[in-house]
Each structure stands twice: as C-alpha cells, then as structure tokens.
Scaffold this motif. Structure first.
Motif, PDB file in Angstrom:
ATOM      1  N   VAL A   2      78.182  -4.555  39.737  1.00 51.73           N
ATOM      2  CA  VAL A   2      77.781  -3.605  38.694  1.00 51.73           C
ATOM      3  C   VAL A   2      78.835  -3.521  37.597  1.00 51.73           C
ATOM      4  N   LEU A   3      80.107  -3.520  37.959  1.00 57.64           N
ATOM      5  CA  LEU A   3      81.159  -3.464  36.942  1.00 57.64           C
ATOM      6  C   LEU A   3      81.217  -4.743  36.115  1.00 57.64           C
ATOM      7  N   ALA A   4      80.955  -5.882  36.719  1.00 58.07           N
ATOM      8  CA  ALA A   4      80.915  -7.140  35.965  1.00 58.07           C
ATOM      9  C   ALA A   4      79.764  -7.120  34.960  1.00 58.07           C
ATOM     10  N   LEU A   5      78.608  -6.631  35.393  1.00 53.62           N
ATOM     11  CA  LEU A   5      77.469  -6.525  34.485  1.00 53.62           C
ATOM     12  C   LEU A   5      77.734  -5.498  33.379  1.00 53.62           C
ATOM     13  N   LEU A   6      78.317  -4.372  33.741  1.00 54.06           N
ATOM     14  CA  LEU A   6      78.617  -3.345  32.746  1.00 54.06           C
ATOM     15  C   LEU A   6      79.619  -3.865  31.722  1.00 54.06           C
ATOM     16  N   GLY A   7      80.625  -4.570  32.182  1.00 55.09           N
ATOM     17  CA  GLY A   7      81.637  -5.108  31.272  1.00 55.09           C
ATOM     18  C   GLY A   7      81.052  -6.032  30.218  1.00 55.09           C
ATOM     19  N   ALA A   8      79.970  -6.719  30.551  1.00 55.81           N
ATOM     20  CA  ALA A   8      79.317  -7.612  29.592  1.00 55.81           C
ATOM     21  C   ALA A   8      78.628  -6.837  28.475  1.00 55.81           C
ATOM     22  N   HIS A   9      78.430  -5.545  28.667  1.00 56.06           N
ATOM     23  CA  HIS A   9      77.719  -4.735  27.683  1.00 56.06           C
ATOM     24  C   HIS A   9      78.636  -3.852  26.842  1.00 56.06           C
ATOM     25  N   LEU A  10      79.859  -3.700  27.260  1.00 53.83           N
ATOM     26  CA  LEU A  10      80.786  -2.833  26.532  1.00 53.83           C
ATOM     27  C   LEU A  10      81.775  -3.688  25.749  1.00 53.83           C
ATOM     28  N   VAL A  11      82.191  -3.180  24.602  1.00 54.05           N
ATOM     29  CA  VAL A  11      83.131  -3.918  23.770  1.00 54.05           C
ATOM     30  C   VAL A  11      84.254  -3.007  23.292  1.00 54.05           C
ATOM     31  N   GLY A  12      85.315  -3.649  22.835  1.00 54.12           N
ATOM     32  CA  GLY A  12      86.399  -2.968  22.146  1.00 54.12           C
ATOM     33  C   GLY A  12      87.102  -1.887  22.940  1.00 54.12           C
TER      34      GLY A  12
ATOM     35  N   GLU B 140      79.929   9.364  26.454  1.00 51.35           N
ATOM     36  CA  GLU B 140      79.052   9.345  25.280  1.00 51.35           C
ATOM     37  C   GLU B 140      79.223   8.037  24.505  1.00 51.35           C
ATOM     38  N   GLN B 141      80.449   7.582  24.337  1.00 50.05           N
ATOM     39  CA  GLN B 141      80.707   6.317  23.638  1.00 50.05           C
ATOM     40  C   GLN B 141      80.137   5.134  24.418  1.00 50.05           C
ATOM     41  N   ILE B 142      80.244   5.183  25.737  1.00 51.10           N
ATOM     42  CA  ILE B 142      79.677   4.128  26.583  1.00 51.10           C
ATOM     43  C   ILE B 142      78.167   4.075  26.380  1.00 51.10           C
ATOM     44  N   LEU B 143      77.520   5.224  26.458  1.00 55.54           N
ATOM     45  CA  LEU B 143      76.068   5.277  26.330  1.00 55.54           C
ATOM     46  C   LEU B 143      75.593   4.835  24.949  1.00 55.54           C
ATOM     47  N   LEU B 144      76.411   5.050  23.926  1.00 53.38           N
ATOM     48  CA  LEU B 144      76.060   4.594  22.579  1.00 53.38           C
ATOM     49  C   LEU B 144      76.039   3.067  22.487  1.00 53.38           C
ATOM     50  N   GLN B 145      76.798   2.384  23.335  1.00 58.33           N
ATOM     51  CA  GLN B 145      76.841   0.927  23.310  1.00 58.33           C
ATOM     52  C   GLN B 145      75.735   0.295  24.158  1.00 58.33           C
ATOM     53  N   LEU B 146      75.028   1.105  24.898  1.00 56.53           N
ATOM     54  CA  LEU B 146      73.998   0.595  25.807  1.00 56.53           C
ATOM     55  C   LEU B 146      72.601   0.952  25.302  1.00 56.53           C
ATOM     56  N   PRO B 147      71.600   0.144  25.656  1.00 60.76           N
ATOM     57  CA  PRO B 147      70.226   0.507  25.291  1.00 60.76           C
ATOM     58  C   PRO B 147      69.826   1.849  25.921  1.00 60.76           C
ATOM     59  N   ALA B 148      68.830   2.471  25.349  1.00 61.62           N
ATOM     60  CA  ALA B 148      68.331   3.760  25.851  1.00 61.62           C
ATOM     61  C   ALA B 148      67.928   3.641  27.312  1.00 61.62           C
ATOM     62  N   GLY B 149      68.195   4.690  28.068  1.00 58.80           N
ATOM     63  CA  GLY B 149      67.789   4.761  29.457  1.00 58.80           C
ATOM     64  C   GLY B 149      68.921   4.630  30.459  1.00 58.80           C
ATOM     65  N   TYR B 150      70.083   4.186  30.018  1.00 60.34           N
ATOM     66  CA  TYR B 150      71.212   4.043  30.942  1.00 60.34           C
ATOM     67  C   TYR B 150      71.752   5.385  31.401  1.00 60.34           C
ATOM     68  N   ASP B 151      71.509   6.434  30.633  1.00 60.03           N
ATOM     69  CA  ASP B 151      71.998   7.749  31.027  1.00 60.03           C
ATOM     70  C   ASP B 151      71.513   8.130  32.424  1.00 60.03           C
ATOM     71  N   LEU B 152      70.305   7.728  32.759  1.00 59.54           N
ATOM     72  CA  LEU B 152      69.764   8.025  34.089  1.00 59.54           C
ATOM     73  C   LEU B 152      70.497   7.242  35.172  1.00 59.54           C
ATOM     74  N   LEU B 153      70.845   5.997  34.884  1.00 63.48           N
ATOM     75  CA  LEU B 153      71.587   5.188  35.863  1.00 63.48           C
ATOM     76  C   LEU B 153      72.985   5.752  36.109  1.00 63.48           C
TER      77      LEU B 153
END
Length: 131
Positions: free
Chosen positions: A31-41, A111-124
């Motif tokens: 999960v952390l490897a997948l998450l890391g692919a979606h977050l930047v900077g 909040e910054q993490i969720l802004l970098q992700l598509p809608a719906g991750y807040d539930l995950l």
C-alpha cells in the motif's frame, strides 16, 4: 513526530485483523509503494518524515504509475500485489494501512495528501470529507 516501526505495524495489524505481523507488513509495504506513486514533492517528503524509516523509504521509492489510480483501481492494484487477497478483502487491507498513515499525518498534511489524489480516497484513509 515519527512513529516507531513496531507501533505502526501494531496499528496496521489490529485494524486489518491480521493473524501475524508478517501479513500486516506485507500489506503495509504494498500500500505504501502504491501510495508513493501518487504523491509528489513536499507532501510525499513530509509524510515520509512521519513514518518509520523502512516504510518511509518505500514511500519515497515508489512503484511507477503512469496516471493516478481511482480508489477502486488502487484497491485492485493492491489485491494484485498482496498474496492471497481478493479485491473485496483488499479494501480492508488498504484501509488498515491508510488509516494508520492518516493517524501519523496531521490534519493539514492529510488534506494536502487528499488534494493530490483522485476523489474518494478520503474513505480509504478512514476520514470521510464533507461534500
């Protein structure tokens, strides 16, 4: 504040209702490897600073993603990488890890993490946002 590895893993194990620490470890790594692919900077760097070193390195050296995965695709990807997991049980695995990550992050960072992700991750992450 950085979480100790044992504390992080205990939280994932408890939330995922895993029988062993190895099962929790496997889910956390994927999960952390997948998450890391979606977050930047700075967002990825600030989150990594709050995670135990081994997990921070996984987040900072992610799997490659050509485009952001929708939450359902993220769960399917996790199911494909975690041995013995179905798409249905992968939701539980992903949420166990991401809710632990949410606890490690403060409200502003989440909040910054969720802004970098598509809608719906807040539930995950276990942090439903008002619509």
């Amino acid at each position: 504040m950085t979480l100790r590895r044992e504390v992080f893993l205990d939280h994932v194990k408890e939330r995922g209702e895993y029988g062993t620490a190895e099962e929790a470890e496997r889910a956390a790594r994927v999960v952390l490897a997948l998450l890391g692919a979606h977050l930047v900077g700075d967002v990825r760097a600030h989150l990594a600073a709050r995670l135990p070193e081994g997990y921070a390195l996984i987040l900072l050296n992610p799997l490659q993603s050509a485009e952001p995965l929708l939450p359902e695709q993220f769960v399917r990807a996790a199911a494909a990488w975690i041995e013995g997991v179905t798409e249905q049980t992968a939701v539980w695995d992903v949420s166990a890890v991401l809710s632990t990550v949410a606890d490690a992050a403060d409200v502003d960072l989440l909040e910054q993490i969720l802004l970098q992700l598509p809608a719906g991750y807040d539930l995950l992450f276990g942090r439903p946002q008002p619509t």
